[in-house]
Design an enzyme around this catalytic site. Sequence first.
Site, short mmCIF file in Angstrom:
data_model
loop_
_atom_site.label_atom_id
_atom_site.label_comp_id
_atom_site.label_asym_id
_atom_site.label_seq_id
_atom_site.Cartn_x
_atom_site.Cartn_y
_atom_site.Cartn_z
CG ASP A 113 14.97 -12.64 -62.10
OD1 ASP A 113 13.85 -12.76 -62.64
OD2 ASP A 113 15.49 -11.54 -61.85
CG HIS A 169 6.96 -15.23 -58.72
ND1 HIS A 169 6.21 -14.15 -58.29
CD2 HIS A 169 8.24 -14.95 -58.34
CE1 HIS A 169 6.99 -13.27 -57.69
NE2 HIS A 169 8.23 -13.74 -57.71
CB SER A 256 17.98 -22.09 -53.98
OG SER A 256 18.53 -21.52 -52.81
#
Length: 296
Positions: A113, A169, A256
């Site tokens: 996301d 991921h 980040s």
Amino acid sequence: MIKVYDRINNSYEEELVAGKGYLEWIYGSPVGKNITNLIIKKRLFSKMYGVFCDTKLSSTRIDAFTKKFNIDMTITQKKINEFTSFNDFFTRKLNPKYRPINNNKNILISPGDGRLLAHKNIDLDNIIQVKGLTYSLRELINNDTTAKNYKNGTCIILRLAPTDYHRFHFVDSGIPSESHFIKGNYYSVNPVALKTIPKLFCENKREWSIFKSDNFNDILYIEIGATCVGSILQTYKANTIINKGDEKGYFKFGGSTVILFFKENCISIDDDILEQSKLGFECKVKLGEKIGIKLQ
């Protein structure tokens, strides 16, 4: 004001920025810049804040934070009163049904996301940070041999704001290598900082690895630390087979960035993302969402 592009509604929206006034002061004023260079960019500052975010006391911030930034807690695996600290909440896992993975082998998905920029046909010595500021891939990973493999390739930059889901991921099935660690500073990765700190990604703490993807050739994965990011934690096991959508790792508290580099003629990024990137706008994306296709 930071505007991001909503792909679903074909419109722009203002990003709700955690600590907006603070960021503008420390990166926009002479006094703030001096404090940043003397204290805030240092590892000790982020480490100390990270220690606090691991305490039970820090959990008292969770309710107000979720309400202020409209964070949907109905999609998390834990209920809001089950988190033991702010970092426990920050590194929350989501119910997989709310982040379905497109398993079509020809579809490139978002690794998490966040807010996405993409650039194709990259010049390895002049990769765009923001308009007017660039950096080189060689400086970013401190490895000229690996960097040369991505000449004229494509890169995607996924910025995770403090309000986002902070796990990242794998975008395909394949075999990941071990992670390489590079020490650095802890500047914010917010656009406010990116506009004022040259080669910011090359300045910050970071990790990189090669992912031998089944469908998109060898992908260079890079994770960038930032202010108040206590740790970059890799949860995958190197040199073992993983599936598309499997978790690679997560960040503790703070905004980040995850950057992926693809070799030339491997992928084609969706037109709307490329167009918005040219205009200087990030696109809001979610884990598993289609962002491109494999070039046959």
